[in-house]
Design a protein around this motif. Structure first.
Motif, PDB file in Angstrom:
ATOM      1  N   ASP A   1     170.520  30.088  64.331  1.00  0.00           N
ATOM      2  CA  ASP A   1     170.800  31.319  63.566  1.00  0.00           C
ATOM      3  C   ASP A   1     171.978  32.101  64.157  1.00  0.00           C
ATOM      4  O   ASP A   1     171.973  33.336  64.172  1.00  0.00           O
ATOM      5  N   ASP A   2     172.998  31.397  64.680  1.00  0.00           N
ATOM      6  CA  ASP A   2     174.134  32.078  65.326  1.00  0.00           C
ATOM      7  C   ASP A   2     175.341  32.012  64.395  1.00  0.00           C
ATOM      8  O   ASP A   2     176.093  31.022  64.385  1.00  0.00           O
ATOM      9  N   LEU A   3     175.525  33.090  63.614  1.00  0.00           N
ATOM     10  CA  LEU A   3     176.580  33.107  62.591  1.00  0.00           C
ATOM     11  C   LEU A   3     177.980  33.075  63.211  1.00  0.00           C
ATOM     12  O   LEU A   3     178.911  32.452  62.685  1.00  0.00           O
ATOM     13  N   THR A   4     178.131  33.738  64.400  1.00  0.00           N
ATOM     14  CA  THR A   4     179.450  33.771  65.057  1.00  0.00           C
ATOM     15  C   THR A   4     179.912  32.352  65.374  1.00  0.00           C
ATOM     16  O   THR A   4     181.060  31.974  65.109  1.00  0.00           O
ATOM     17  N   THR A   5     178.986  31.539  65.945  1.00  0.00           N
ATOM     18  CA  THR A   5     179.358  30.145  66.281  1.00  0.00           C
ATOM     19  C   THR A   5     179.760  29.395  65.011  1.00  0.00           C
ATOM     20  O   THR A   5     180.756  28.663  65.001  1.00  0.00           O
ATOM     21  N   VAL A   6     178.989  29.586  63.937  1.00  0.00           N
ATOM     22  CA  VAL A   6     179.312  28.909  62.670  1.00  0.00           C
ATOM     23  C   VAL A   6     180.723  29.291  62.224  1.00  0.00           C
ATOM     24  O   VAL A   6     181.535  28.432  61.861  1.00  0.00           O
ATOM     25  N   LEU A   7     181.033  30.611  62.314  1.00  0.00           N
ATOM     26  CA  LEU A   7     182.346  31.088  61.854  1.00  0.00           C
ATOM     27  C   LEU A   7     183.469  30.543  62.729  1.00  0.00           C
ATOM     28  O   LEU A   7     184.505  30.087  62.227  1.00  0.00           O
ATOM     29  N   ILE A   8     183.232  30.572  64.065  1.00  0.00           N
ATOM     30  CA  ILE A   8     184.300  30.103  64.985  1.00  0.00           C
ATOM     31  C   ILE A   8     184.607  28.626  64.723  1.00  0.00           C
ATOM     32  O   ILE A   8     185.733  28.234  64.452  1.00  0.00           O
ATOM     33  N   TRP A   9     183.529  27.791  64.789  1.00  0.00           N
ATOM     34  CA  TRP A   9     183.769  26.345  64.621  1.00  0.00           C
ATOM     35  C   TRP A   9     184.176  25.996  63.189  1.00  0.00           C
ATOM     36  O   TRP A   9     184.958  25.063  62.970  1.00  0.00           O
ATOM     37  N   GLY A  10     183.687  26.808  62.247  1.00  0.00           N
ATOM     38  CA  GLY A  10     184.097  26.613  60.844  1.00  0.00           C
ATOM     39  C   GLY A  10     185.604  26.837  60.697  1.00  0.00           C
ATOM     40  O   GLY A  10     186.316  26.055  60.066  1.00  0.00           O
ATOM     41  N   SER A  11     186.107  27.935  61.362  1.00  0.00           N
ATOM     42  CA  SER A  11     187.543  28.225  61.286  1.00  0.00           C
ATOM     43  C   SER A  11     188.344  27.110  61.958  1.00  0.00           C
ATOM     44  O   SER A  11     189.413  26.707  61.465  1.00  0.00           O
ATOM     45  N   VAL A  12     187.822  26.608  63.099  1.00  0.00           N
ATOM     46  CA  VAL A  12     188.527  25.512  63.782  1.00  0.00           C
ATOM     47  C   VAL A  12     188.626  24.305  62.840  1.00  0.00           C
ATOM     48  O   VAL A  12     189.683  23.669  62.719  1.00  0.00           O
ATOM     49  N   MET A  13     187.507  24.022  62.143  1.00  0.00           N
ATOM     50  CA  MET A  13     187.513  22.880  61.209  1.00  0.00           C
ATOM     51  C   MET A  13     188.563  23.059  60.119  1.00  0.00           C
ATOM     52  O   MET A  13     189.305  22.133  59.792  1.00  0.00           O
TER      53      MET A  13
END
Ligand SMILES: Nc1ncnc2c1ncn2[C@@H]1O[C@H](COP(=O)(O)OP(=O)(O)OP(=O)(O)O)[C@@H](O)[C@H]1O
Length: 572
Positions: A47-59
Motif C-alpha cells: 500500500d505504498d503509493l509513493t513507491t508506485v509513483l516513483i517506479w512508475g515514473s522511471v518506467m
C-alpha cells in the motif's frame, strides 16, 4: 552469402550505431518486468503509493528512451541497408557490363533484371531487419531467460526446458525455408521472363492471335509462383502456433508452481508476474524469429543468386585494360584459320575461316540463315573470342590491343536495332556524345536519314523511344547506321542493316559509303547489293565456301550460282 554481406563493411560505423540503439531499446525492455515486480511487491502489496509513483515514473521515462532509441535504430538500419543495396546493385551492373557475352550466356535477361531489383531488395530488407530485430530477438531470449533466473531459479527452469526445444524447431524451419524460398525466387524469374517476352513481343502476339495462349502461359507461371509462395508461408505459419503452444504450457507451469510458492511464502506475487512477463516477451521474440527466418531464407537464396552475377570480369578483359591502344588503323582485316564455338555448344559455329580484306574494300557476306554470319561479325570487336586461329587488323592480332580502344575504331550496326530514350541527335551521337551538330548531320546524310529527320516535329531534337515518336524499321536502321558512321570507323560492320531500305535509298547509301574511307563488311541477303561489293564471302554451315568477286564466284562456285539463279531466275 559472405561476398554479398561484405558490401556492408563500408557502412560498419552506421551499422554499429544502429546496433547500439537496438541494445539500448533491448535493455529497457529487459528491465521493465523487474520494475513491474518492484511496483507490485514494494508498492501495491505494501500500500505504498509513493513507491508506485516513483517506479512508475522511471518506467515511463525508460519507455521514452526506448521509443527514441527505436526510431534512431530504424533510421541508421535503413541507411545501412539502402546504401549496401545501392553499392551491390552498382557492382552487379558494372560486372554485367564488363563480362563477356559468353559469360553472361547462362543468364536470361529477365533473370538478370530480377537479380538487380528483387534480389537486391531482399538483401536490403535483411540488413534493415537484421539491425532492427534480428539480433534483438536472440538477445531478448537470452537476456529474458537470464533475468528470470535472477528472480527465481526454480520457476525460471520451466523456461529453460522449453527454449532449447523451440530453438531446435526454428532451426529446422530455417533449413526448409532456405530451400523453399530459393524455389520461390526461381519462380519470380520465370514470371518475369514471360512478362518480358510478352511485352517485347506484343505486336507479334496480336498478329498471330496468340493472346489466349500467352495468357495461359502467364497464368501457369503465376500460379506456380503462388503455389510456391503458399508452400513457403504455410511453413512459416506453422511456427507461431507451435511457439505459443509450448510457451503457454510453460507459463501455466510457472503459474501453477508459482501459486504454491506464494502460498508457502517462498516467493512474491510480483516475482511470478515478472517471470510470466519475461516468458511472454521471449515468446514474442521467438515469434519474430519466424519472420526473421522468412527474410533470412529469402536473403540467402537471393545472395546466392547475386553472387553468381558478381562474377569476376574475364581475365582477358582485365588484361586488356593494360594493353596498348591501337594506332589509327588502315582497316586491313585478316582471318587466319579461325574456329569458334558458343560456350554451351559442342558444335563449332565457325570452322576454319580464312580470308583477307584490304583497307578500304567492301566485302559482302552471304549465307543462309544460321550459317554463322553474325557470329563472324561478333568476333571482330571481340564480343566473343575465337577458339583458335587469329583475327588481325593491319597485320596485328586483335588480342594485342586494349579492347575498348579497339572497339572505338569499329562501327557496328547490329541486326536488331536498338534506339535509346532520348532525342534523335542523342541517339545518333550515342557513341560520340561530344559530336557537333554538323557532324551528326553529315553522318545522317550519308545514312540517308537526314531528310526524314528534318520532317520530324522538332527535327534533330525530336524525342524517340519511350514517350517519343515511333520510327519505322527502315528509319531506325538508318539512324543506327548514322550512329556507327559518326564514330568515323576504320572498319564498318553492317549486319543486314539495309534489309528494310528500299532499293533507291539503299543505292544512294552505298554510293555515299563508297566515298567513305573505311573497310566495310556487310551481311546481306540481296545479291543485287552483294554484287556491288569488291568481294563476296560465302558461308554455309559455318564454313567458308567461296571468296571472290561476283564474276569470279559466278564462274567458280556452284553454290553462288544457285543463289544467283534463285534470285535472278533460271535464264540469268
Ligand atoms: N548466343 C548463341 N548461343 C548459342 N548458339 C548460337 C548463339 N547465337 C547463334 N548461335 C548458333 O550459331 C549458328 C550461327 O548463328 P548466326 O547468328 O551467326 O547465323 P547467321 O548466319 O547470322 O543467321 P541469320 O542470317 O539468321 O542472322 C546457328 O546455328 C545458331 O543457332
Amino acid at each position: 552469402m559472405r561476398t554479398v554481406f561484405s558490401y556492408l563493411l563500408p557502412y560498419k560505423a552506421v551499422a554499429i550505431i544502429a546496433f547500439i540503439f537496438m541494445l539500448l531499446e533491448l535493455t529497457v525492455e529487459l528491465v521493465q518486468p523487474l520494475l513491474l515486480a518492484r511496483i507490485i511487491n514494494e508498492g501495491i502489496l505494501q500500500d505504498d503509493l509513493t513507491t508506485v509513483l516513483i517506479w512508475g515514473s522511471v518506467m515511463v521515462g525508460l519507455s521514452l528512451i526506448a521509443f527514441v532509441s527505436g526510431i534512431l535504430n530504424s533510421f541508421y538500419a535503413g541507411h545501412a541497408g539502402q546504401s549496401t543495396g545501392f553499392d551491390l546493385r552498382n557492382a552487379m551492373f558494372k560486372n554485367i557490363q564488363r563480362s563477356s557475352l559468353g559469360k553472361l550466356q547462362p543468364f536470361a535477361t529477365s533473370s538478370l533484371m530480377t537479380r538487380l531489383t528483387n534480389d537486391i531488395t531482399q538483401i536490403q530488407n535483411t540488413i534493415f531487419m537484421g539491425l532492427r530485430i534480428m539480433a534483438r530477438a536472440p538477445l531478448l531470449v537470452i537476456g529474458g531467460a537470464f533475468m528470470a533466473l535472477l528472480i527465481n531459479v526454480q520457476l525460471a527452469l520451466f523456461l529453460f526446458v522449453t527454449i532449447p526445444v523451440l530453438v531446435l524447431f526454428l532451426l529446422w524451419i530455417l533449413k526448409k525455408g532456405v530451400h523453399i524460398f530459393g524455389l520461390v525466387q526461381a519462380k519470380v524469374d520465370s514470371v518475369n521472363h514471360v512478362v518480358r517476352e510478352n511485352l517485347t513481343g506484343i505486336r507479334l502476339i496480336r498478329v498471330f492471335v496468340r493472346k489466349a495462349h500467352e495468357m495461359q502461359r502467364f497464368f501457369d507461371e503465376s500460379d506456380a509462383l503462388k503455389k510456391r509462395m503458399i508452400q513457403a508461408f504455410r511453413l512459416m505459419e506453422l511456427t507461431m502456433p507451435v511457439l505459443l503452444l509450448l510457451m503457454n504450457g510453460s507459463v501455466l507451469l510457472v503459474l501453477w508452481f508459482g501459486s504454491f510458492q506464494i502460498a508457502d511464502n517462498s516467493t512474491m506475487v510480483g516475482d511470478v508476474v515478472a517471470i510470466v512477463n519475461y516468458a511472454t516477451r521471449i515468446t514474442s521474440a521467438l515469434g519474430v524469429f519466424a519472420m526473421i527466418i522468412m527474410v533470412f531464407s529469402r536473403a540467402r537464396a537471393s545472395a546466392l543468386r547475386i553472387e553468381e552475377v558478381l562474377l569476376e570480369p574475364d581475365d582477358e578483359l582485365k588484361e586488356s585494360e593494360n594493353k596498348p591502344t591501337p594506332p589509327q588503323l588502315d582497316g586491313k582485316l585478316t582471318f587466319e584459320h579461325v574456329f569458334f564455338a558458343y560456350e554451351d555448344q559442342a558444335k563449332d559455329a565457325l570452322k576454319d575461316i580464312h580470308f583477307q580484306v584490304e583497307s578500304g574494300e567492301t566485302v559482302a557476306v552471304l549465307g543462309e540463315t544460321g550459317s554463322g554470319k553474325t557470329s563472324l561479325f561478333q568476333l571482330i570487336p571481340k564480343l566473343y573470342d575465337a577458339k583458335s586461329g587469329e583475327i588481325r587488323l593491319d597485320g596485328v592480332s586483335i588480342n594485342q590491343w586494349n579492347i575498348q580502344a579497339l572497339r572505338r575504331q569499329i562501327g557496328y550496326v547490329p541486326q536488331s536495332i536498338r534506339l535509346f530514350s532520348g532525342t534523335v541527335r542523342e541517339n545518333i551521337a550515342w557513341g560520340v556524345p561530344d559530336a557537333s551538330l554538323e557532324e551528326v548531320i553529315y553522318a545522317a546524310k550519308v545514312a540517308q536519314i537526314h531528310e526524314t529527320i528534318e520532317k520530324l516535329p522538332n527535327g534533330y531534337e525530336t524525342r524517340v523511344g519511350q514517350q517519343g515518336v515511333n520510327l519505322s524499321g527502315g528509319q531506325k536502321q538508318r539512324m543506327s547506321i548514322a550512329r556507327a558512321l559518326l564514330r568515323k570507323p576504320k572498319l564498318l560492320l553492317l549486319d543486314d542493316s539495309t534489309s528494310a531500305l528500299d532499293t533507291k535509298t539503299e543505292q544512294l547509301f552505298l554510293e555515299e559509303l563508297d566515298n567513305y574511307s573505311c573497310t566495310t563488311l556487310m551481311i546481306t541477303q540481296k545479291l543485287s547489293t552483294a554484287r556491288q561489293a569488291d568481294r563476296i564471302l560465302l558461308l554455309e554451315y559455318g564454313e567458308m565456301v567461296g571468296y571472290g568477286s561476283h564474276d569470279e564466284l559466278l564462274s567458280m562456285s556452284p553454290f553462288y550460282r544457285k543463289i544467283y539463279q534463285s534470285q535472278y531466275g533460271r535464264e540469268a
